[in-house]
Write a protein that holds these residues in place. Structure first.
Motif, PDB file in Angstrom:
ATOM      1  N   LYS A 171      -3.829   6.080   8.895  1.00  0.00           N
ATOM      2  CA  LYS A 171      -4.034   5.179   7.760  1.00  0.00           C
ATOM      3  C   LYS A 171      -2.941   4.099   7.728  1.00  0.00           C
ATOM      4  O   LYS A 171      -3.211   2.928   7.428  1.00  0.00           O
ATOM      5  CB  LYS A 171      -4.014   5.994   6.454  1.00  0.00           C
ATOM      6  N   ASP A 172      -1.731   4.510   8.046  1.00  0.00           N
ATOM      7  CA  ASP A 172      -0.614   3.562   8.030  1.00  0.00           C
ATOM      8  C   ASP A 172      -0.824   2.439   9.040  1.00  0.00           C
ATOM      9  O   ASP A 172      -0.445   1.296   8.811  1.00  0.00           O
ATOM     10  CB  ASP A 172       0.702   4.285   8.324  1.00  0.00           C
ATOM     11  N   LEU A 198      -4.555   6.079  -0.187  1.00  0.00           N
ATOM     12  CA  LEU A 198      -4.935   7.436   0.239  1.00  0.00           C
ATOM     13  C   LEU A 198      -4.000   8.438  -0.411  1.00  0.00           C
ATOM     14  O   LEU A 198      -2.792   8.222  -0.469  1.00  0.00           O
ATOM     15  CB  LEU A 198      -4.812   7.561   1.773  1.00  0.00           C
ATOM     16  N   ILE A 239       0.602   5.517   0.636  1.00  0.00           N
ATOM     17  CA  ILE A 239      -0.109   6.717   1.090  1.00  0.00           C
ATOM     18  C   ILE A 239       0.667   7.915   0.538  1.00  0.00           C
ATOM     19  O   ILE A 239       1.885   7.980   0.712  1.00  0.00           O
ATOM     20  CB  ILE A 239      -0.132   6.798   2.635  1.00  0.00           C
ATOM     21  N   ILE A 250      -2.015  10.432   7.804  1.00  0.00           N
ATOM     22  CA  ILE A 250      -1.045   9.466   7.258  1.00  0.00           C
ATOM     23  C   ILE A 250      -0.757   8.375   8.286  1.00  0.00           C
ATOM     24  O   ILE A 250      -0.786   7.176   7.978  1.00  0.00           O
ATOM     25  CB  ILE A 250       0.260  10.193   6.848  1.00  0.00           C
ATOM     26  N   ASP A 292       0.818  -1.211   0.000  1.00  0.00           N
ATOM     27  CA  ASP A 292       0.000   0.000   0.000  1.00  0.00           C
ATOM     28  C   ASP A 292       0.853   1.263   0.000  1.00  0.00           C
ATOM     29  O   ASP A 292       1.934   1.296   0.600  1.00  0.00           O
ATOM     30  CB  ASP A 292      -0.908   0.036   1.232  1.00  0.00           C
TER      31      ASP A 292
END
Ligand SMILES: [Zn+2]
Length: 352
Positions: free
Chosen positions: A349-350, A243, A168, A346, A166
């Protein structure tokens, strides 16, 4: 919030009573475009970044390109009064406290000291190289990506520790409209906040890849962002992006309001940001559904959950695209709050 919704539903009622007339969202605030558009449009409502109009009649193509047809359901503008605070994380609070507004100020001044940052000029190339050097010194994997010869954006990756693919992404445009020693708010502020978030995250053990994207050619037509979004789409890597956050004009403000803007399919993302703002910053949030006019747009169109953070548009800098857009007008405390918000987003989400 109520007043806005009433205005909108009032407009919708009016439309359903009259013969159906297509409603349009205006997607430019440039004084030149607005002047060109004005003979052809009739305002239905204008709240912050959401400006809805009808057309008076036949409208030339150069005006139509700033207008997007809307059914009224896919656009919205409201103060996120209902935003609930989350339980805060002490790790995020620890990192947020490392945001240094003097360092943001230093970089806004550094970028504004180039005579011009108009894409493709020698000074724009120097500014690009400077941003690249700062990100390289932080130890990230950095490259330039050029949408045309001599006009390049900077991409810096901080690879994640874990197996996750993933990504970001935090972005902001480093170019300006080219006024002398200007473009402090638009968008040295967003670039400086990007560099400060990068500095703070240098010491964070991320699981996902965190990408910093300093774009170029935004003012000419989102060129750097359009180009990179299509490169990622063609390679398939766009699917890794979970994101993306854009910062464009985050330095002029007196009321503590941040606008959170995206399209209707990502309204929940905007609400999530509003909650983060309540938890980790002193900011109040206004949500605009109906994205336009900056580098978040190509990524939204490419299917990436993407949000724009921008100063309250109804009290935006009076020096928008003018030579008076100088570092002395920038509210660095406010820019620091935007840095905290996006850093919290950030990290949250991480950790997912
Ligand atoms: Zn801008």
């Amino acid at each position: 919030m109520k007043r806005v919704l009433l205005t909108l539903s009032g407009a919708l009622l009016l439309l359903s009573a009259a013969p159906q007339k297509t409603m349009y969202q205006v997607m430019s605030s440039h004084p030149h475009d607005v002047k060109e558009m004005s003979p052809y449009i009739q305002t239905i409502s204008h709240q912050g970044r959401l400006w809805l109009v009808n057309l008076k009649g036949k409208t030339p193509a150069h005006v139509m390109k700033h207008l997007r047809a809307t059914n009224g359901q896919d656009v919205k503008h409201y103060l996120a009064q209902e935003a609930k605070a989350f339980a805060s994380s002490s790790q995020i609070t620890d990192f947020i406290n490392r945001i240094d507004i003097n360092s943001i100020k230093h970089d806004v001044e550094m970028l504004s000291n180039f005579k011009t940052r108009l894409a493709g000029t020698a000074d724009n190339q120097k500014a690009t190289a400077q941003v690249q050097e700062i990100l390289t010194r932080l130890g990230f994997s950095v490259q330039q990506i050029c949408y045309t010869s001599g006009a390049c954006s900077v991409i810096a990756d901080k690879a994640g520790d874990g197996p996750s693919n993933d990504v970001i992404m935090l972005m902001g445009h480093l170019d300006s409209v080219g006024k002398n020693f200007a473009g402090a708010d638009d968008n040295a502020s967003g670039t400086a906040v990007l560099l400060e978030v990068a500095r703070v995250l240098k010491d964070y053990n991320n699981k996902k890849t965190i990408r910093f994207f300093a774009t170029n050619g935004e003012e000419g037509g989102l060129y750097g962002a359009e180009h990179y979004a299509s490169v990622l789409t063609n390679s398939g890597d766009i699917k890794k992006m979970v994101l993306a956050i854009n910062m464009d004009m985050v330095g002029y403000n007196s009321n503590g309001i941040v606008e959170l803007e995206t399209d209707s399919q990502y309204e929940d993302l905007a609400k999530w940001f509003a909650s983060l703002a309540t938890t980790y910053t002193g900011l109040k949030s206004k949500i605009t559904i109906g994205a336009w006019g900056s580098d978040h747009v190509p990524f939204i169109h490419a299917g990436v959950p993407t949000l724009l953070t921008i100063e309250d548009w109804s009290t935006k800098t009076p020096c928008y695209h003018m030579e008076c857009d100088k570092p002395s007008t920038v509210n660095y405390k406010y820019a620091g709050e935007i840095a905290k918000l996006n850093l919290a987003a950030i990290m949250t989400k991480d950790a997912e």
